[in-house]
Write a protein that holds these residues in place. Structure first.
Motif, mmCIF file in Angstrom:
data_model
loop_
_atom_site.group_PDB
_atom_site.id
_atom_site.type_symbol
_atom_site.label_atom_id
_atom_site.label_comp_id
_atom_site.label_asym_id
_atom_site.label_seq_id
_atom_site.Cartn_x
_atom_site.Cartn_y
_atom_site.Cartn_z
ATOM 1 N N ALA A 249 0.811 -1.220 0.000
ATOM 2 C CA ALA A 249 0.000 0.000 0.000
ATOM 3 C C ALA A 249 0.844 1.269 0.000
ATOM 4 C CB ALA A 249 -0.932 0.002 1.216
ATOM 5 N N VAL A 250 2.065 1.189 0.538
ATOM 6 C CA VAL A 250 2.909 2.382 0.650
ATOM 7 C C VAL A 250 4.146 2.289 -0.235
ATOM 8 C CG1 VAL A 250 4.226 3.857 2.215
ATOM 9 C CG2 VAL A 250 2.108 2.780 3.007
ATOM 10 N N TYR A 251 4.919 1.200 -0.083
ATOM 11 C CA TYR A 251 6.154 1.070 -0.859
ATOM 12 C C TYR A 251 5.851 0.844 -2.334
ATOM 13 C CZ TYR A 251 8.134 0.140 3.785
ATOM 14 O OH TYR A 251 8.506 0.211 5.101
ATOM 15 N N SER A 252 6.643 1.492 -3.197
ATOM 16 C CA SER A 252 6.461 1.278 -4.629
ATOM 17 C C SER A 252 7.731 0.786 -5.307
ATOM 18 C CB SER A 252 5.996 2.569 -5.313
ATOM 19 O OG SER A 252 6.891 3.630 -5.057
ATOM 20 N N ILE A 253 8.900 1.113 -4.761
ATOM 21 C CA ILE A 253 10.158 0.667 -5.362
ATOM 22 C C ILE A 253 10.731 -0.519 -4.595
ATOM 23 C CG2 ILE A 253 12.551 1.323 -5.838
ATOM 24 C CD1 ILE A 253 11.600 4.066 -6.568
ATOM 25 N N SER A 254 10.756 -0.443 -3.268
ATOM 26 C CA SER A 254 11.277 -1.571 -2.492
ATOM 27 C C SER A 254 10.732 -1.530 -1.072
ATOM 28 C CB SER A 254 12.822 -1.529 -2.450
ATOM 29 O OG SER A 254 13.268 -0.368 -1.766
ATOM 30 N N ASP A 255 10.559 -2.712 -0.489
ATOM 31 C CA ASP A 255 10.187 -2.868 0.905
ATOM 32 C C ASP A 255 11.477 -3.183 1.655
ATOM 33 O OD1 ASP A 255 9.411 -3.805 3.421
ATOM 34 O OD2 ASP A 255 7.637 -4.856 2.674
ATOM 35 N N PRO A 256 11.964 -2.281 2.513
ATOM 36 C CA PRO A 256 13.249 -2.523 3.179
ATOM 37 C C PRO A 256 13.267 -3.798 3.993
ATOM 38 C CG PRO A 256 12.021 -0.768 4.283
ATOM 39 C CD PRO A 256 11.314 -1.056 2.997
#
Length: 457
Positions: free
Chosen positions: A331-338
């Motif tokens: 829902a929030v991350y668009s490039i990568s989920d740390p």
């Protein structure tokens, strides 16, 4: 009929059909009234509903006054979670207790403070007298999240200060629940496993063990585990602990807390939220999806066949026909989920240790192909990437955790974040959370019984 309460009778189906036809709100009305469905706009930006000191999810930079997607970052009390995990891993420590201290009290503990806190948590790893026999073993559920909620609500009855919402008392309750959740989860699973004809074992936790060590110790019949297994589970717990106040279960925690109710009711509500497959249950769907994929594709290196399978999922022709590639997108991350990035290195190491390199390679292929296919197949407003749920189920399977405990493990971690949000809401907020809904039904005049017509025919 004796069991009618568990049956969907023809009359119930008829009533459900009426409900479905009457309750569906036309999609165009949401646009007309500028309603942020799911409290998010079309670009995925959430409606600002509160302020918090606890954590921050950062997925966009402001450049020339515009929001631009960036590599995802997660902060606990201002500390980058990458630095936190690098810190305790490089120094050979388990991180759960240390990061719990940070989230609850706002500062990293000194060595002495951490040791004192570990003792405090260890001493609270107990349940009321005969609780396991009288509560957990009675009417065990195949869904351990239900058993967890039942147990928490029952503990209320043992607590003479259950309704006391003073900060010291709520802190006591939260520390108890953080310490008790692993026991409640594992024992509930053991009770269910026993109910379907297997042997029962109940291992009391050890005060000197870390949270991750105790979970593996209590769960496994032989009580044996390796330090690396415990370290990977510990990392998973830390990465799942907290994720901003806007995620569904943390927001639920704050909403229910704002009503003034007790801690046990709040945590049961948060559990109910996390139980859903769109939230904490996503890792189970990932595992089921991969099991389906492996059953239909014999060559796990055939990227063309894998891509075709994923496309059929997107077109609602495969797996559960939801159109979702589980574990991909956030829902929030668009490039990568740390969290996924941090986790992936340890997933690979664990896969090598467990002889699961081929399956890990299959995961990496899907992780690489899925975002591109989603972008080509659908009109989307932001990028997609693998989220932490993409790998967590695979890790839990390699750690020999049963599928029934995947979401409860999320709860064992997230109870820390819920506790922090409950305490912050009690300290900072002064109003009950009450958003607005607009009625779109026409006004009507009352009709006497004699003049009414059956509108369902």
């Amino acid at each position: 009929m004796k069991d009618v309460i568990f049956q969907v009778t023809p009359q119930v189906r008829k009533l459900a059909a009426i409900c479905t036809s009457r309750d569906k709100v036309p999609v165009e009305l949401y646009r007309q009234y500028d309603v942020k469905r799911g409290l998010r706009d079309l670009n995925g930006k959430g409606v600002l509903a509160g302020l918090t000191n606890i954590s921050e999810v950062h997925a966009k930079d402001i450049i020339n006054g515009e929001e631009v997607p960036c590599e995802g970052r997660l902060f606990y009390r201002g500390y980058d979670v990458r630095e936190l995990t690098d810190g305790f891993l490089s120094e050979g420590r388990y991180g759960f207790e240390e990061v719990t201290y940070l989230l609850l009290f706002g500062e990293l503990p000194t060595k002495e403070q951490l040791e004192e806190f570990k003792v405090e948590l260890g001493q609270r790893r107990s349940l009321p007298h005969n609780f396991c026999r009288d509560v957990i073993m009675k009417a065990p559920s195949k869904d351990i999240m239900i058993s967890l909620a039942k147990s928490i609500l029952t503990i209320y009855s043992y607590d003479v200060e259950a309704e006391n919402t003073s900060i010291p008392n709520v802190m006591r309750q939260c520390l108890n629940l953080i310490s008790q959740f692993p026991m409640l989860a594992v024992y509930s699973y053991n009770a269910y496993y026993h109910s379907i004809g297997n042997s029962l074992h109940i291992h009391p936790p050890k005060e000197e063990f870390s949270m991750a060590e105790n979970i593996l110790y209590m769960l496994r019949p032989d009580k044996q585990f390796t330090p690396f297994e415990a370290a990977v589970l510990d990392l998973a717990l830390v990465l799942h602990m907290e994720h901003g106040g806007g995620n569904n279960s943390s927001f639920t925690t704050r909403v229910v807390t704002s009503s003034g109710t007790d801690t046990y009711s709040v945590m049961a509500a948060a559990l109910a939220s996390l139980k859903g497959p769109r939230h904490g249950g996503a890792n189970i769907k990932v595992m089921q999806m991969f099991d389906d994929l492996k059953g239909k594709i014999s060559d796990w290196k055939d990227e063309e066949a894998i891509a075709d399978y994923l496309l059929r999922i997107l077109r609602k022709e495969e797996f559960d026909r939801s159109g979702l590639i589980y574990g991909i997108g956030h829902a929030v991350y668009s490039i990568s989920d740390p969290r996924a990035d941090i986790f992936k290195n340890f997933v690979g190491k664990l896969a090598t240790e467990k002889g699961q390199e081929k399956e890990f390679e299959l995961y990496t292929i899907v992780e690489r192909l899925a975002p591109k296919l989603i972008g080509e197949e659908r009109k989307i407003y932001k990028g997609v990437n693998a989220n932490v749920d993409f790998y967590s189920g695979f890790v839990y399977r390699m750690l020999e955790l049963p599928l029934e405990l995947y979401t409860p493990m999320f709860a064992v971690a997230r109870i820390v974040g819920w506790s922090a949000h409950r305490l912050e809401e009690l300290v900072s907020a002064e109003k009950i959370i009450r958003p607005a809904y607009r009625s779109v039904h026409d006004r009507r005049e009352y009709e006497a019984m004699e003049g009414r017509e059956d509108q369902t025919k």
